[in-house]
Scaffold this motif. Structure first.
Motif, PDB file in Angstrom:
ATOM      1  N   GLY A  55       9.327   9.151   9.207  1.00 44.61           N
ATOM      2  CA  GLY A  55       8.016   8.922   9.335  1.00 44.61           C
ATOM      3  C   GLY A  55       7.512   7.350   9.381  1.00 44.61           C
ATOM      4  N   ALA A  56       6.182   7.056   9.876  1.00 44.30           N
ATOM      5  CA  ALA A  56       5.584   5.863  10.260  1.00 44.30           C
ATOM      6  C   ALA A  56       5.249   5.174   8.882  1.00 44.30           C
ATOM      7  CB  ALA A  56       4.416   6.151  11.281  1.00 44.30           C
ATOM      8  N   LYS A  57       4.920   5.953   7.709  1.00 41.98           N
ATOM      9  CA  LYS A  57       4.351   5.256   6.522  1.00 41.98           C
ATOM     10  C   LYS A  57       5.354   4.430   6.002  1.00 41.98           C
ATOM     11  CE  LYS A  57       1.363   9.250   5.304  1.00 41.98           C
ATOM     12  NZ  LYS A  57       1.029  10.151   4.156  1.00 41.98           N
ATOM     13  N   THR A  58       4.646   3.250   5.216  1.00 37.94           N
ATOM     14  CA  THR A  58       5.443   2.262   4.487  1.00 37.94           C
ATOM     15  C   THR A  58       6.680   3.228   3.648  1.00 37.94           C
ATOM     16  OG1 THR A  58       3.325   1.026   4.184  1.00 37.94           O
ATOM     17  CG2 THR A  58       5.372   0.647   2.775  1.00 37.94           C
ATOM     18  N   ALA A 127      11.497  -3.162   7.234  1.00 42.15           N
ATOM     19  CA  ALA A 127       9.908  -2.876   6.870  1.00 42.15           C
ATOM     20  C   ALA A 127       9.506  -4.092   6.484  1.00 42.15           C
ATOM     21  CB  ALA A 127       9.927  -2.053   5.668  1.00 42.15           C
ATOM     22  N   GLU A 128       8.241  -4.720   7.126  1.00 39.24           N
ATOM     23  CA  GLU A 128       7.680  -5.780   6.566  1.00 39.24           C
ATOM     24  C   GLU A 128       6.979  -5.395   5.312  1.00 39.24           C
ATOM     25  OE1 GLU A 128       6.315  -9.325   6.500  1.00 39.24           O
ATOM     26  OE2 GLU A 128       7.455  -8.527   8.102  1.00 39.24           O
ATOM     27  N   ARG A 129       6.552  -4.314   4.686  1.00 34.35           N
ATOM     28  CA  ARG A 129       6.408  -4.314   3.406  1.00 34.35           C
ATOM     29  C   ARG A 129       6.928  -2.567   3.061  1.00 34.35           C
ATOM     30  NH1 ARG A 129       0.391  -4.966   1.678  1.00 34.35           N
ATOM     31  NH2 ARG A 129      -0.101  -3.333   2.949  1.00 34.35           N
ATOM     32  N   VAL A 130       7.083  -2.540   1.671  1.00 35.54           N
ATOM     33  CA  VAL A 130       7.649  -1.373   1.343  1.00 35.54           C
ATOM     34  C   VAL A 130       6.662  -0.903  -0.050  1.00 35.54           C
ATOM     35  CG1 VAL A 130      10.061  -1.715   1.665  1.00 35.54           C
ATOM     36  CG2 VAL A 130       9.268  -2.479  -0.689  1.00 35.54           C
ATOM     37  N   GLY A 139      11.525  -0.331 -13.598  1.00 36.03           N
ATOM     38  CA  GLY A 139      10.391  -0.589 -13.516  1.00 36.03           C
ATOM     39  C   GLY A 139      10.282  -2.250 -13.620  1.00 36.03           C
ATOM     40  N   TYR A 140      11.053  -2.530 -14.556  1.00 35.85           N
ATOM     41  CA  TYR A 140      11.227  -4.239 -14.650  1.00 35.85           C
ATOM     42  C   TYR A 140      11.437  -4.864 -13.396  1.00 35.85           C
ATOM     43  CZ  TYR A 140      12.349  -8.450 -17.153  1.00 35.85           C
ATOM     44  OH  TYR A 140      12.786  -9.712 -17.591  1.00 35.85           O
ATOM     45  N   LEU A 141      12.773  -4.367 -12.921  1.00 32.79           N
ATOM     46  CA  LEU A 141      13.024  -4.964 -11.619  1.00 32.79           C
ATOM     47  C   LEU A 141      12.062  -4.748 -10.448  1.00 32.79           C
ATOM     48  CD1 LEU A 141      15.476  -6.166  -9.799  1.00 32.79           C
ATOM     49  CD2 LEU A 141      16.357  -3.877  -9.623  1.00 32.79           C
ATOM     50  N   ALA A 142      11.380  -3.724 -10.269  1.00 35.87           N
ATOM     51  CA  ALA A 142      10.338  -3.876  -9.433  1.00 35.87           C
ATOM     52  C   ALA A 142       9.172  -4.800  -9.683  1.00 35.87           C
ATOM     53  CB  ALA A 142       9.548  -2.211  -9.531  1.00 35.87           C
ATOM     54  N   MET A 143       8.961  -5.020 -10.862  1.00 37.54           N
ATOM     55  CA  MET A 143       7.961  -5.979 -11.257  1.00 37.54           C
ATOM     56  C   MET A 143       8.393  -7.560 -10.730  1.00 37.54           C
ATOM     57  SD  MET A 143       6.128  -5.050 -14.807  1.00 37.54           S
ATOM     58  CE  MET A 143       7.394  -4.497 -15.572  1.00 37.54           C
ATOM     59  N   ALA A 144       9.730  -7.708 -11.048  1.00 39.48           N
ATOM     60  CA  ALA A 144      10.420  -8.864 -10.875  1.00 39.48           C
ATOM     61  C   ALA A 144      10.396  -9.196  -9.287  1.00 39.48           C
ATOM     62  CB  ALA A 144      11.727  -8.971 -11.352  1.00 39.48           C
ATOM     63  N   TYR A 145      10.761  -8.269  -8.338  1.00 41.14           N
ATOM     64  CA  TYR A 145      10.664  -8.341  -7.039  1.00 41.14           C
ATOM     65  C   TYR A 145       9.545  -8.567  -6.539  1.00 41.14           C
ATOM     66  CZ  TYR A 145      11.194  -7.311  -2.264  1.00 41.14           C
ATOM     67  OH  TYR A 145      11.210  -7.294  -0.951  1.00 41.14           O
ATOM     68  N   ALA A 146       8.477  -7.739  -7.014  1.00 38.04           N
ATOM     69  CA  ALA A 146       7.077  -8.001  -6.570  1.00 38.04           C
ATOM     70  C   ALA A 146       6.448  -9.381  -6.717  1.00 38.04           C
ATOM     71  CB  ALA A 146       6.047  -6.831  -7.217  1.00 38.04           C
ATOM     72  N   LEU A 147       6.889 -10.047  -8.127  1.00 39.57           N
ATOM     73  CA  LEU A 147       6.338 -11.281  -8.139  1.00 39.57           C
ATOM     74  C   LEU A 147       7.285 -12.568  -7.266  1.00 39.57           C
ATOM     75  CD1 LEU A 147       6.496 -10.906 -12.203  1.00 39.57           C
ATOM     76  CD2 LEU A 147       4.554 -11.571 -10.678  1.00 39.57           C
ATOM     77  N   ARG A 148       8.395 -12.260  -7.013  1.00 39.13           N
ATOM     78  CA  ARG A 148       9.153 -12.779  -6.278  1.00 39.13           C
ATOM     79  C   ARG A 148       8.801 -12.631  -4.684  1.00 39.13           C
ATOM     80  NH1 ARG A 148      11.046 -15.890  -3.158  1.00 39.13           N
ATOM     81  NH2 ARG A 148      13.007 -16.732  -2.878  1.00 39.13           N
ATOM     82  N   TYR A 149       8.563 -11.766  -4.289  1.00 34.93           N
ATOM     83  CA  TYR A 149       8.071 -11.311  -3.019  1.00 34.93           C
ATOM     84  C   TYR A 149       6.838 -10.544  -2.700  1.00 34.93           C
ATOM     85  CZ  TYR A 149      12.940 -12.787  -2.128  1.00 34.93           C
ATOM     86  OH  TYR A 149      14.264 -13.685  -1.931  1.00 34.93           O
ATOM     87  N   PRO A 150       5.731 -11.034  -3.239  1.00 34.61           N
ATOM     88  CA  PRO A 150       4.674 -10.152  -3.308  1.00 34.61           C
ATOM     89  C   PRO A 150       4.002  -9.852  -1.752  1.00 34.61           C
ATOM     90  CG  PRO A 150       4.123 -12.501  -3.561  1.00 34.61           C
ATOM     91  CD  PRO A 150       5.522 -12.201  -3.719  1.00 34.61           C
ATOM     92  N   GLU A 151       4.552 -10.445  -0.809  1.00 34.92           N
ATOM     93  CA  GLU A 151       4.108 -10.295   0.680  1.00 34.92           C
ATOM     94  C   GLU A 151       4.732  -9.273   1.329  1.00 34.92           C
ATOM     95  OE1 GLU A 151       7.285 -13.036   0.895  1.00 34.92           O
ATOM     96  OE2 GLU A 151       5.915 -12.921  -0.346  1.00 34.92           O
ATOM     97  N   HIS A 152       5.910  -8.745   0.331  1.00 38.23           N
ATOM     98  CA  HIS A 152       6.452  -7.475   0.940  1.00 38.23           C
ATOM     99  C   HIS A 152       6.422  -6.168   0.127  1.00 38.23           C
ATOM    100  CE1 HIS A 152       8.391  -9.988   3.938  1.00 38.23           C
ATOM    101  NE2 HIS A 152       9.348 -10.759   2.944  1.00 38.23           N
ATOM    102  N   ALA A 154       3.316  -3.358  -0.783  1.00 34.46           N
ATOM    103  CA  ALA A 154       2.387  -2.745  -0.853  1.00 34.46           C
ATOM    104  C   ALA A 154       1.467  -2.090  -1.906  1.00 34.46           C
ATOM    105  CB  ALA A 154       2.356  -1.744   0.537  1.00 34.46           C
ATOM    106  N   HIS A 155       2.671  -1.287  -2.677  1.00 36.21           N
ATOM    107  CA  HIS A 155       1.931  -0.726  -3.868  1.00 36.21           C
ATOM    108  C   HIS A 155       3.161  -0.742  -4.823  1.00 36.21           C
ATOM    109  CE1 HIS A 155      -0.172   1.292  -0.790  1.00 36.21           C
ATOM    110  NE2 HIS A 155      -1.268   1.619  -1.761  1.00 36.21           N
ATOM    111  N   ILE A 156       3.115  -0.520  -6.161  1.00 34.84           N
ATOM    112  CA  ILE A 156       4.077  -0.368  -7.086  1.00 34.84           C
ATOM    113  C   ILE A 156       3.675   0.812  -8.146  1.00 34.84           C
ATOM    114  CG2 ILE A 156       5.453  -1.509  -9.088  1.00 34.84           C
ATOM    115  CD1 ILE A 156       4.341  -4.163  -7.893  1.00 34.84           C
ATOM    116  N   VAL A 157       4.769   1.691  -8.419  1.00 39.49           N
ATOM    117  CA  VAL A 157       4.566   2.746  -9.357  1.00 39.49           C
ATOM    118  C   VAL A 157       5.507   2.520 -10.377  1.00 39.49           C
ATOM    119  CG1 VAL A 157       4.997   5.052  -9.851  1.00 39.49           C
ATOM    120  CG2 VAL A 157       3.852   4.363  -7.573  1.00 39.49           C
TER     121      VAL A 157
END
Length: 312
Positions: A55-58, A127-130, A139-152, A154-157
């Motif tokens: 699929g072409a979606k993120t 993928a440029e963004r995930v 969830g903790y790890l996802a938040m930490a990654y998004a703070l380190r690489y926000p440009e990569h 798109a959405h967080i659940v």
């Protein structure tokens, strides 16, 4: 005509049973088993991952809980298959767990390592963004990654996520399950002095406390022998997290964020999810009213709909 108290109680009991039967969430089916997958090298660690659907979606990367569990416990629910029908879904085993390489003697296993591994996975996917979906510690790890690489990102659940300061997570298990918590503590002591059987028993004792429905609990435990847990990873990551407070950084998260929680999550109380929601401006908050710590298993249909609706 007024019924006798005995008949009234019987009628109410039958009504309660009927309502429970009609309102019970759909029975979770197991997800498709993981295939062979593939591996990548991340700073000396071998990381296993699998892409479901193209699929072409993120791509949606699932970051499982723990620390120390692999992705296997997620496969008790087909919610992931429902989500993967509409987009690429990526599961991976964090360093030192499951099909990823075991930790070597002296090998580092910190939050920074876990973030770097996730970035290596994103780069490998091309993928440029995930999108990220993190459950519990994930969830903790996802938040930490998004703070380190926000440009990569798109959405967080964030599903029943641990608190941004590890020690602030509202754990309710010891208050609601004192006898099971005591047994688990005993198993943990025996495991610490080398009893592998006690370690496995402690994990099962922990898993028993995560559900609202006894039926759901028993269904899940039937597959629990396929769940792998690394105490070495748990100890290493937990020790590192004890010195970190991510809370002051959450206001920097500007991408869309969905915060999910089971109403009766005794492992990470909904109060923790609510605080995360309040700390992230513009985030959405949603409660699964018939779930504990694993809403994707106890309410799989509603969970899949919620995630897909948010990502669209």
């Amino acid at each position: 005509m007024m019924q006798s108290p005995t008949r009234l109680r019987s009628a109410l009991s039958l009504l309660a049973v009927a309502l429970a039967a009609t309102s019970a969430p759909a029975r979770a089916k197991p997800s498709a088993a993981s295939g062979a997958g593939t591996t990548l090298n991340a700073a000396g660690a071998t990381i296993w991952y699998e892409v479901r659907n193209g699929g072409a979606k993120t791509p949606l990367v699932i970051v499982n809980g723990g620390p120390g569990f692999d992705h296997g416990y997620l496969l008790a629910s087909d919610a992931w298959d429902k989500i993967a029908a509409h987009r690429s879904l990526v599961m991976y085993d964090q360093r030192g767990t499951g099909r990823s390489g075991e930790l070597k003697p002296g090998q580092s296993c910190t939050l920074a390592d876990q973030v770097a591994d996730l970035e290596a996975l994103r780069a490998k996917l091309g993928a440029e963004r995930v999108d990220l979906l993190g459950h519990s510690w994930g969830g903790y790890l996802a938040m930490a990654y998004a703070l380190r690489y926000p440009e990569h990102v798109a959405h967080i659940v964030l599903c029943d996520s641990a608190a941004p300061r590890w020690g602030d997570t509202d754990y309710m298990l010891k208050f609601l399950f004192p006898e099971a918590t005591e047994r688990r503590d005993q198993y943990d002591f025996l495991a610490a002095i080398g009893d592998a059987a006690a370690s496995n028993a402690g994990v099962r004792e922990y898993l028993r406390m995560l559900f609202v429905s006894p039926r759901k609990r028993d269904e899940f435990l039937l597959a629990a022998n396929q769940i792998h847990f690394s105490r070495a990873v748990n100890d290493a990551v937990s020790a590192d997290l004890g010195r970190i407070d991510m809370g002051p950084m959450l206001a920097r998260l500007k991408m869309p964020v969905l915060v999910l929680t089971g109403r009766f999550d005794a492992n990470v109380a909904p109060s923790t999810a609510w605080k995360i929601h309040k700390a992230i401006a513009g985030s959405r908050f949603e409660v699964f009213e018939q779930s504990g710590h694993l809403p994707f298993f106890e309410e799989p249909e509603a969970f899949a709909r919620s995630v897909e609706r948010f990502l669209q």
